[in-house]
Motif scaffolding. Structure first.
Motif, PDB file in Angstrom:
ATOM      1  N   ARG A   1       0.786  -1.183   0.025  1.00 53.37           N
ATOM      2  CA  ARG A   1       0.195   0.073   0.030  1.00 53.37           C
ATOM      3  C   ARG A   1       0.694   1.347   0.059  1.00 53.37           C
ATOM      4  O   ARG A   1       1.962   1.216   0.598  1.00 53.37           O
ATOM      5  CB  ARG A   1      -0.895  -0.070   1.199  1.00 53.37           C
ATOM      6  N   LYS A   2       0.253   2.466  -0.468  1.00 50.50           N
ATOM      7  CA  LYS A   2       1.258   3.562  -0.471  1.00 50.50           C
ATOM      8  C   LYS A   2       0.988   4.438   0.743  1.00 50.50           C
ATOM      9  O   LYS A   2       0.002   4.182   1.589  1.00 50.50           O
ATOM     10  CB  LYS A   2       0.538   4.411  -1.609  1.00 50.50           C
ATOM     11  N   ILE A   3       1.855   5.224   0.930  1.00 47.63           N
ATOM     12  CA  ILE A   3       1.821   5.860   2.211  1.00 47.63           C
ATOM     13  C   ILE A   3       1.342   7.270   1.841  1.00 47.63           C
ATOM     14  O   ILE A   3       1.674   7.920   0.993  1.00 47.63           O
ATOM     15  CB  ILE A   3       3.363   6.167   2.512  1.00 47.63           C
ATOM     16  N   GLU A   4       0.273   7.744   2.651  1.00 51.90           N
ATOM     17  CA  GLU A   4      -0.319   9.029   2.604  1.00 51.90           C
ATOM     18  C   GLU A   4       0.312  10.126   3.110  1.00 51.90           C
ATOM     19  O   GLU A   4       0.733  11.074   2.577  1.00 51.90           O
ATOM     20  CB  GLU A   4      -1.923   9.072   3.162  1.00 51.90           C
ATOM     21  N   GLU A   5       0.939   9.955   4.565  1.00 47.98           N
ATOM     22  CA  GLU A   5       1.602  10.927   5.233  1.00 47.98           C
ATOM     23  C   GLU A   5       2.471  10.468   6.348  1.00 47.98           C
ATOM     24  O   GLU A   5       2.011   9.223   6.932  1.00 47.98           O
ATOM     25  CB  GLU A   5       0.686  12.116   5.586  1.00 47.98           C
ATOM     26  N   GLU A   6       3.343  11.004   6.921  1.00 47.57           N
ATOM     27  CA  GLU A   6       4.076  10.690   8.102  1.00 47.57           C
ATOM     28  C   GLU A   6       3.476  11.478   9.046  1.00 47.57           C
ATOM     29  O   GLU A   6       3.709  12.646   9.027  1.00 47.57           O
ATOM     30  CB  GLU A   6       5.591  10.917   7.800  1.00 47.57           C
ATOM     31  N   ILE A   7       3.021  11.210   9.981  1.00 43.47           N
ATOM     32  CA  ILE A   7       2.224  11.746  11.163  1.00 43.47           C
ATOM     33  C   ILE A   7       3.194  12.265  12.084  1.00 43.47           C
ATOM     34  O   ILE A   7       2.993  13.483  12.554  1.00 43.47           O
ATOM     35  CB  ILE A   7       1.149  10.897  11.792  1.00 43.47           C
ATOM     36  N   PHE A   8       4.128  11.404  12.388  1.00 43.95           N
ATOM     37  CA  PHE A   8       5.051  11.917  13.793  1.00 43.95           C
ATOM     38  C   PHE A   8       6.152  10.938  13.453  1.00 43.95           C
ATOM     39  O   PHE A   8       6.152   9.887  12.884  1.00 43.95           O
ATOM     40  CB  PHE A   8       4.463  11.351  14.995  1.00 43.95           C
ATOM     41  N   PHE A   9       7.393  11.584  13.853  1.00 49.35           N
ATOM     42  CA  PHE A   9       8.695  10.758  13.842  1.00 49.35           C
ATOM     43  C   PHE A   9       9.584  11.203  14.936  1.00 49.35           C
ATOM     44  O   PHE A   9       9.469  12.060  15.617  1.00 49.35           O
ATOM     45  CB  PHE A   9       9.635  11.167  12.550  1.00 49.35           C
ATOM     46  N   VAL A  10      10.514  10.365  15.318  1.00 49.16           N
ATOM     47  CA  VAL A  10      11.162  10.574  16.352  1.00 49.16           C
ATOM     48  C   VAL A  10      12.755  10.511  15.898  1.00 49.16           C
ATOM     49  O   VAL A  10      13.030   9.654  15.168  1.00 49.16           O
ATOM     50  CB  VAL A  10      11.247   9.227  17.435  1.00 49.16           C
ATOM     51  N   GLU A  11      13.198  11.570  16.085  1.00 47.40           N
ATOM     52  CA  GLU A  11      14.849  11.830  15.682  1.00 47.40           C
ATOM     53  C   GLU A  11      15.007  12.110  14.282  1.00 47.40           C
ATOM     54  O   GLU A  11      15.263  13.463  14.122  1.00 47.40           O
ATOM     55  CB  GLU A  11      15.587  10.444  15.810  1.00 47.40           C
ATOM     56  N   ARG A  12      14.624  11.417  13.245  1.00 46.97           N
ATOM     57  CA  ARG A  12      14.675  11.950  12.020  1.00 46.97           C
ATOM     58  C   ARG A  12      13.579  11.430  10.834  1.00 46.97           C
ATOM     59  O   ARG A  12      12.861  10.230  11.097  1.00 46.97           O
ATOM     60  CB  ARG A  12      15.982  11.446  11.076  1.00 46.97           C
TER      61      ARG A  12
END
Length: 514
Positions: A481-492
């Motif tokens: 499946r494709k990614i719609e968005e990155e909601i949150f990340f830690v560090e990078r």
């Protein structure tokens, strides 16, 4: 079957150790008015439920876990009226409140126990576990003797100043011992039900139940203790369907069967599985660990989750508590941040211990205060700012010494720093509140949790993907499946390439799928 209050599935709990939170009257001890004063902070962080450690009248040999009167607030904290006001103010903000129920024992100065010590038979004679003579006693249980008018010795829990309430024995080995089905336990059950009703009627939303799995003696598989709790809840469930009860048991197979709404999966020396993520020498979230293995915990966790689903109940995960060495002793702030993404995206009811949103250190080498011993270093005052006594108290002599790190680790400073652990915690709390697929009633599908593999991946609900890469190299993860968005990340931030994600070293992310 548990009551299953609907509000638990999205609850974000904050554990407050009252004597160390905020002192408003200058006696060096935190109080109820201090909690009231900080409700704006609690609400703004995204916490919508509180667990308050014991507030009741006590000699404080064990920091309030030795209760003199279950129905009276200790004067050092305030009054019953002030606690009722706290319930009202919390409810006005949509915040629930659990009190701490010490169901297994009382303080040695409890009126119940004083009457039980009388030689003449009375209403309280069989409230506690007495032997039939001062020189009699079982070989397998602790006891105290020689202080009472009554000719007998009494069984104790934990410290010797905590006489055990009589829930009976599962295996009877001596003539003075009573079955858990006996008349003495029935009286105690009624007394505990009355305490529960008293506080629920005043506005409490439930209880955390101390040492919940250790009521009946010689009860190896908890069969008698399960029976006792079922009887306690049978008198409560119908009248208080929205009340919540969480057990200090660490055995969902039994605690949830007994009728609890959730069970703590404790992270301390008593649980080899939970410690594998944070506190072991080779814990998964320790970035310099020689091996990283999430499979040990995840296999155990999924097994416990089956019990929670079976009983329509919950697992409760903690950052730590008043009995454990603070998380900062084991992990750096960077490692804690990775763990917090894990905690707030698991199907569970998460509990954060006051100060853990700052990365408050474990204070080494403190003298024991009120029975704290090695736990005292996890109970130091909350650092609100870099002023005198960290803004906790105007009194130079505080309940426990203020951690000397308060000038650089405090709420005021971390609230202003967009990269602080507090701000990260706040962001995660609000994400969990907003994203319903992270709530506890939504499913989790583990996609990768292999032995000796520093990569962990799982799906929450249908559309939220959580990835952890604790290795020193970029890891690639692909799905259909494709990614719609990155909601949150830690560090990078991760690099998204269609259906492929490149997760940078020592980082983690929460992604929404199309």
């Amino acid at each position: 079957m548990a009551r299953n209050p609907k509000w638990l599935k999205s609850a974000n709990f904050y554990e407050i150790y009252p004597q160390s939170f905020l002192d408003t009257n200058g006696d060096g001890i935190g109080d109820i008015k201090g909690i009231l004063k900080k409700l704006d902070y609690i609400e703004s962080m995204g916490f919508d439920a509180l667990w308050l450690n014991p507030l009741f009248l006590s000699p404080f040999f064990d920091a309030g876990y030795d209760v003199t009167d279950f129905r009276k607030v200790a004067p050092r904290y305030g009054t019953n009226k002030e606690l009722t006001k706290l319930f009202l103010e919390c409810h006005r903000r949509g915040i629930r409140v659990l009190l701490d129920l010490v169901a297994g024992h009382t303080a040695i100065d409890s009126p119940w126990f004083a009457k039980s010590c009388k030689a003449k038979k009375n209403e309280y004679s069989d409230y506690f576990l007495w032997t039939d003579g001062v020189w009699s006693g079982p070989k397998d249980l602790p006891m105290i003797r020689g202080f009472a008018e009554r000719n007998g010795a009494v069984i104790t829990n934990f410290f010797s100043i905590q006489p055990a309430l009589n829930y009976g024995y599962f295996k009877i080995e001596n003539p003075w011992e009573e079955s858990y089905k006996g008349e003495g336990p029935k009286k105690v059950i009624k007394a505990i039900q009355d305490v529960i009703r008293f506080w629920l009627d005043k506005g409490a939303d439930g209880f955390r139940c101390d040492m919940a799995g250790w009521l009946v003696k010689r009860d190896e598989d908890f069969e008698g203790t399960v029976s006792i709790w079922k009887e306690i809840f049978a008198g409560i469930d119908k009248d208080y369907p929205e009340a919540a009860f969480v057990s200090e048991w660490n055995c969902p197979r039994r605690s949830l069967e007994a009728g609890f709404d959730m069970d703590f999966l404790l992270q301390d020396e008593f649980n080899q599985y939970n410690s594998r993520m944070t506190r072991d020498k080779e814990a998964f979230f320790k970035l310099n660990s020689p091996t990283h293995d999430s499979s040990v915990f995840m296999n155990y966790y999924l097994e416990q989750l089956t019990y929670a689903r079976k009983y329509d109940a919950h697992l409760a995960m903690i950052t730590g508590n008043h009995d454990t060495i603070r998380l900062k002793k084991s992990l750096s702030n960077k490692e804690i941040a990775l763990y917090y993404l894990f905690l707030y995206t698991l199907p569970c009811v998460p509990f954060l211990y006051y100060g853990d949103e700052l990365g408050l250190p474990y204070e080494e080498g403190l003298p024991s205060v009120e029975g704290g011993y090695q736990r005292t270093g996890s109970r130091s005052p909350m650092p609100w700012n870099d002023k005198k006594n960290a803004g906790f108290s105007t009194n130079d002599k505080t309940y426990i010494k203020v951690d000397p790190s308060y000038r650089r680790i405090n709420v005021e400073k971390e609230e202003k720093d967009p990269r602080s652990l507090l701000r990260l915690t706040k962001c995660l709390l609000h994400i969990r509140k907003r994203e319903k697929e992270l709530w506890d009633d939504r499913e989790m599908t583990v996609l990768s949790a292999k032995k000796d593999d520093p990569f962990l991946a799982y799906l929450r609900g249908k559309n939220l993907l959580v990835l952890f890469n604790v290795s020193s190299e970029t890891r690639e993860f692909s799905l259909d499946r494709k990614i719609e968005e990155e909601i949150f990340f830690v560090e990078r931030k991760s690099e998204i390439q269609g259906k492929k994600i490149l997760v940078p070293p020592q980082s983690a992310c929460l992604l929404r799928l199309k």
